[in-house]
Design a protein around this motif. Structure first.
Motif, short mmCIF file in Angstrom:
data_model
loop_
_atom_site.label_atom_id
_atom_site.label_comp_id
_atom_site.label_asym_id
_atom_site.label_seq_id
_atom_site.Cartn_x
_atom_site.Cartn_y
_atom_site.Cartn_z
N LYS A 78 -14.99 14.80 60.73
CA LYS A 78 -14.53 15.98 60.32
C LYS A 78 -13.21 16.52 60.99
CE LYS A 78 -17.61 15.84 57.29
NZ LYS A 78 -17.40 16.04 55.82
N LEU A 79 -13.14 15.96 62.37
CA LEU A 79 -12.30 16.64 63.39
C LEU A 79 -10.93 15.96 63.10
CD1 LEU A 79 -14.42 16.78 66.55
CD2 LEU A 79 -14.02 18.66 64.83
N ASP A 80 -9.82 16.60 63.63
CA ASP A 80 -8.59 15.99 63.69
C ASP A 80 -8.48 14.77 64.49
OD1 ASP A 80 -5.21 16.23 63.46
OD2 ASP A 80 -5.85 15.76 65.54
N PRO A 81 -8.20 13.67 64.08
CA PRO A 81 -8.45 12.19 64.95
C PRO A 81 -7.79 12.49 66.29
CG PRO A 81 -7.72 11.82 62.66
CD PRO A 81 -7.61 13.35 62.78
N LEU A 82 -6.65 12.98 66.44
CA LEU A 82 -6.20 13.08 67.72
C LEU A 82 -6.88 14.02 68.44
CD1 LEU A 82 -4.06 12.22 69.71
CD2 LEU A 82 -2.33 13.76 68.85
N GLU A 119 -2.08 7.06 66.66
CA GLU A 119 -1.68 7.99 68.09
C GLU A 119 -3.19 8.16 68.73
OE1 GLU A 119 1.44 11.15 67.98
OE2 GLU A 119 0.74 11.11 66.05
N PRO A 120 -4.05 8.22 67.99
CA PRO A 120 -5.46 8.31 68.85
C PRO A 120 -5.72 6.99 69.42
CG PRO A 120 -5.55 9.65 66.60
CD PRO A 120 -4.31 8.90 66.67
N PHE A 121 -5.51 6.12 68.56
CA PHE A 121 -5.61 4.48 68.98
C PHE A 121 -4.95 4.38 70.40
CE2 PHE A 121 -4.73 0.10 69.29
CZ PHE A 121 -5.96 -0.31 69.35
N ALA A 161 1.04 14.34 74.29
CA ALA A 161 -0.30 13.92 74.97
C ALA A 161 -0.29 12.42 74.92
CB ALA A 161 -1.36 14.72 74.49
N VAL A 162 0.06 11.71 73.91
CA VAL A 162 0.05 10.22 73.70
C VAL A 162 0.93 9.53 74.67
CG1 VAL A 162 0.03 8.48 72.26
CG2 VAL A 162 -0.99 10.54 71.35
N HIS A 163 2.03 10.14 74.68
CA HIS A 163 3.04 9.57 75.41
C HIS A 163 2.91 9.59 76.86
CE1 HIS A 163 6.88 8.86 72.99
NE2 HIS A 163 6.39 7.71 73.17
N ALA A 164 2.39 10.80 77.27
CA ALA A 164 1.92 11.24 78.66
C ALA A 164 0.89 10.29 79.30
CB ALA A 164 1.42 12.54 79.01
#
Length: 389
Positions: A78-82, A119-121, A161-164
């Motif tokens: 149910k949460l935002d994937p990221l 992005e989460p991946f 955050a993903v790029h970081a």
């Protein structure tokens, strides 16, 4: 210590048991009360925010794994994937064993390996790579880096955050490989993605500045590190035992060989720099050549004698030709060499960050140029006043 979840109790029972546990610190109880309220009302956004706030409290560390396994996992879809990926990464960092952290993230990777959750991946894959590096498996980490790079190249926009995460772990990989230039570039990109005051402790900022400074000094292709000189992270070295690295960087930037010589005793604090003293000498000689060219008016660069270059760079005259050729090959300068006449003609110098002394010299040269233009204008008015009527 963890709250007893009685194996696989349902989320509501788990929260109730946690709230009655004498082990739960009083400062954490309001979070569990909010968990129960938001979960009961299916307010997933508010629940996510509360979980993030809970994880930000240091005393929550012993309870994070249990909270995820006994509570969050039940409604994770149910949460935002990221957001889910970020929470999972925080949980992984709680494990004391790197192998356990990798195993935990391995169970989540298939969840995010979909076209709509790239992005989460990447975030989970790179943080998994972080633990692989800690476990001494750099090639497995490199495989994740290469895969994530391909994914990022296909995305139009990427969360900071993903790029970081990508740049931080990539930098750590290149640091482990002693590839200074690659570490330098990735680490600076990482710093560009975060708020250093909020996301790094003082010790972490000082360590990052130290590593960046060493990379800048020893990177074979790094002769222009103005971005680091202007970055506030470098100020974290002030007042520390590594402040000399900051001084070295400014000495190299201005080609100040005398300053470099005075700092050599400090290199005993960093054996790696001391072991590469010859490399440092060669680099600062090149930078001294660049400074020698830069501070001279253009007309004085047309025929710059080897003897002057030798004096400025503090090298024997018979080594000047090799020094200039190296600067030309590195595209730090452009021009030609006349070995027979022992002169160099320099037409261009790579732009770089200037210190106050260099800026003062540039101001003086601009002032001289302006005076000459005015003098030529006055001469023209005297010779042909009708042209200015």
């Amino acid at each position: 210590m963890q709250v007893d979840s009685h194996s696989r109790a349902d989320p509501q029972t788990y929260i109730a048991q946690a709230l009655t546990s004498p082990q739960l610190p009083d400062e954490l109880k309001p979070f569990y009360q909010a968990f129960e309220r938001f979960w009961s009302n299916r307010l997933w956004f508010q629940l996510t925010r509360t979980i993030e706030s809970f994880f930000a409290v240091p005393s929550s560390a012993p309870y994070r794994i249990d909270l995820y396994e006994s509570f969050i996992k039940d409604f994770a879809s149910k949460l935002d994937p990221l957001k889910h990926a970020s929470i999972a990464v925080a949980v992984a960092r709680t494990y004391n064993d790197g192998t356990a952290a990798v195993s935990f993230l391995d169970t989540l990777l298939p969840t995010f390996d979909t076209p709509s959750t790239r992005e989460p991946f990447v975030l989970v894959s790179m943080e998994r790579g972080h633990f692989l590096l800690l476990l001494g498996q750099p090639e497995a980490a490199k495989e994740a880096m290469d895969q994530c790079q391909k994914v990022l190249d296909q995305l139009d926009s990427v969360d900071l955050a993903v790029h970081a995460s990508f740049y931080r772990v990539s930098g750590d990989y290149w640091k482990a490989k002693a590839e200074f230039a690659d570490y330098y570039r990735n680490s600076l990109l990482y710093l560009a993605c975060i708020d250093i005051d909020r996301d790094l402790t003082q010790d972490e900022r000082a360590e990052r500045a130290r590593d960046l400074g060493i990379a800048a000094l020893l990177g074979e292709s790094l002769y222009n590190f103005g971005e680091l000189l202007l970055h506030p992270v470098l100020d974290s070295l002030k007042g520390t035992r590594n402040e000399y690295i900051r001084s070295l960087l400014f000495a190299f930037n201005s080609g100040d060989i005398d300053k470099f010589q005075s700092l050599i005793p400090e290199l005993e604090k960093e054996p790696y720099l001391l072991q590469n003293l010859n490399t440092l000498r060669q680099k600062i000689c090149v930078l001294a050549l660049i400074e020698a060219v830069f501070k001279r008016p253009i007309q004085d660069r047309v025929a710059l004698p080897f003897s002057i270059i030798a004096k400025e760079a503090q090298v024997p005259v018979d080594e000047v030709e090799h020094l200039v050729m190296k600067a030309l090959m590195l595209n730090l300068i452009r021009g030609t060499l006349d070995a027979c006449s022992s002169v160099a003609s320099i037409t261009w110098v790579q732009p770089r960050v200037l210190d106050k002394t260099q800026i003062g010299g540039l101001k003086d040269r601009l002032g001289d140029w302006a005076d000459k233009v005015q003098a030529q204008g006055a001469f023209a008015r005297g010779v042909a006043p009708e042209l200015f009527a």
